[in-house]
Design a protein around this motif. Structure first.
Motif, PDB file in Angstrom:
ATOM      1  N   CYS A  72       0.880  -1.356  -0.072  1.00  0.00           N
ATOM      2  CA  CYS A  72      -0.023  -0.013   0.051  1.00  0.00           C
ATOM      3  C   CYS A  72       0.813   1.208  -0.036  1.00  0.00           C
ATOM      4  N   PRO A 122      -9.524  -1.825  -5.972  1.00  0.00           N
ATOM      5  CA  PRO A 122      -9.194  -0.857  -5.239  1.00  0.00           C
ATOM      6  C   PRO A 122      -7.657  -0.993  -4.940  1.00  0.00           C
ATOM      7  N   ASN A 145      -7.657   2.025   0.914  1.00  0.00           N
ATOM      8  CA  ASN A 145      -7.762   1.421  -0.420  1.00  0.00           C
ATOM      9  C   ASN A 145      -8.796   2.024  -1.040  1.00  0.00           C
ATOM     10  N   GLU A 146      -8.813   2.528  -2.323  1.00  0.00           N
ATOM     11  CA  GLU A 146      -9.901   3.206  -2.732  1.00  0.00           C
ATOM     12  C   GLU A 146     -10.018   2.847  -4.177  1.00  0.00           C
ATOM     13  N   THR A 147     -11.375   2.993  -4.656  1.00  0.00           N
ATOM     14  CA  THR A 147     -11.665   2.743  -6.115  1.00  0.00           C
ATOM     15  C   THR A 147     -12.163   4.140  -6.700  1.00  0.00           C
ATOM     16  N   PHE A 159     -16.390   3.104  -1.469  1.00  0.00           N
ATOM     17  CA  PHE A 159     -14.970   2.900  -1.810  1.00  0.00           C
ATOM     18  C   PHE A 159     -14.079   3.877  -2.328  1.00  0.00           C
ATOM     19  N   THR A 196     -14.052   4.227   3.424  1.00  0.00           N
ATOM     20  CA  THR A 196     -12.589   3.614   3.415  1.00  0.00           C
ATOM     21  C   THR A 196     -12.061   3.527   4.529  1.00  0.00           C
ATOM     22  N   ASP A 219     -18.776  -5.699   2.594  1.00  0.00           N
ATOM     23  CA  ASP A 219     -17.598  -5.745   1.834  1.00  0.00           C
ATOM     24  C   ASP A 219     -16.692  -4.571   2.407  1.00  0.00           C
ATOM     25  N   ILE A 220     -17.391  -3.369   2.732  1.00  0.00           N
ATOM     26  CA  ILE A 220     -16.650  -2.263   3.145  1.00  0.00           C
ATOM     27  C   ILE A 220     -15.794  -2.411   4.436  1.00  0.00           C
ATOM     28  N   GLN A 223     -12.763  -4.277   3.958  1.00  0.00           N
ATOM     29  CA  GLN A 223     -11.771  -3.470   3.355  1.00  0.00           C
ATOM     30  C   GLN A 223     -11.062  -2.780   4.504  1.00  0.00           C
ATOM     31  N   GLU A 226      -8.742  -4.644   6.434  1.00  0.00           N
ATOM     32  CA  GLU A 226      -7.558  -4.444   5.824  1.00  0.00           C
ATOM     33  C   GLU A 226      -6.503  -3.443   6.034  1.00  0.00           C
ATOM     34  N   CYS A 227      -7.359  -2.306   5.929  1.00  0.00           N
ATOM     35  CA  CYS A 227      -6.570  -0.980   5.914  1.00  0.00           C
ATOM     36  C   CYS A 227      -5.897  -0.650   7.408  1.00  0.00           C
TER      37      CYS A 227
END
Length: 279
Positions: A72, A122, A145-147, A159, A196, A219-220, A223, A226-227
């Motif tokens: 990252c 992402p 992490n972003e999209t 996201f 995020t 899902d968010i 994530q 994970e961040c």
């Protein structure tokens, strides 16, 4: 032209922050005046570090120098290539020479970038913030992490980090401009619609005692977890959960492990008047 160190630092700092935050290339600002373009032409080789390692090149203390770039820390090659192309074209259009290492990096990325279309996934975005006095420290960054594209395709806007979250983040870091300053230090904070996780991670880094990072989409929330792992080696301050705060019936309740002192949220309603309805 006599170039002052601080002038070059300001230009490099601005470009690095845009790059780490994955600002759209068409909105990228390399320089704004003729003098700035002349300075950039002389010092743009200093951008090699951020392009190759994902780490800023200056105004850092020794903590940053010991950081090993992780998954990252660096942008996708497609984005780096787009930024390098824009920088190169801008300099050449002003008849300025482009640094050889910059050109070699651009050429090396060409075979790695696919020309076929693929839905965006992402990717890492690094936000730098200044907390306290002195140089930037290792802790003075938030990685999420972003999209940045096809927001509606996911059925949620969570996201990416939106401007309202960045504005609120600035106030949480330094709210001395307010009549009644905000402080999260030592407080238990609940974030609604965390997306995020930018604000949740930021509040944990600037001294919150406990942070509940919540969102209505599983899902968010996964994530965000994970961040959190990317930002903290061993975190006990942040706690995540699925929380559909605007859709609770009168019989439904959520129990948090600690009482909450402060509730925050950014871009979570389209009209301020709806807060009284949902809360």
């Amino acid at each position: 032209m006599n170039i002052k160190n601080e002038d070059g630092d300001t230009i490099v700092d601005r470009i690095e922050r845009q790059y780490l935050q994955r600002v759209a290339v068409k909105r990228f600002i390399f320089a704004e005046t003729d003098d700035e373009w002349q300075i950039l032409a002389s010092i743009h080789h200093r951008l090699m570090k951020v392009f190759t390692t994902g780490l800023p090149s200056h105004r850092l203390n020794s903590d940053w120098q010991m950081t090993r770039p992780g998954p990252c820390s660096k942008n996708a090659p497609e984005y780096t290539l787009a930024v390098l192309k824009a920088l190169t074209l801008a300099l050449e259009s002003r008849y300025e020479a482009v640094d050889d290492e910059i050109l070699m990096l651009l050429v090396s990325l060409l075979p790695r970038v696919s020309t076929t279309f693929a839905p965006p996934i992402p990717g890492p975005v690094v936000y730098l913030f200044k907390h306290g006095c002195g140089d930037l420290r290792l802790s003075d960054k938030v990685i999420v992490n972003e999209t940045r594209g096809l927001i509606s395709a996911y059925g949620t806007t969570g996201f990416r980090t939106w401007e309202a979250a960045l504005a609120l983040g600035e106030l949480l870091v330094d709210s001395t401009c307010l009549t009644d300053p905000i402080s999260v230090e030592g407080k238990r904070v609940l974030e609604l619609g965390a997306g995020t996780g930018f604000l949740s991670i930021l509040t944990a880094k600037i001294g919150a005692a406990k942070v509940f990072s919540t969102d209505g989409f599983e899902d968010i929330v996964l994530q965000i977890n994970e961040c959190i792992a990317e930002n903290f080696d061993d975190d006990t301050v942040l706690e995540t959960m699925i929380y559909k705060w605007g859709l609770l019936s009168s019989e439904e309740t959520y129990t948090f492990s600690h009482p909450v002192d402060l509730i925050i949220g950014a871009d979570i309603v389209i009209d301020f008047c709806l807060l009284c309805v949902y809360m």
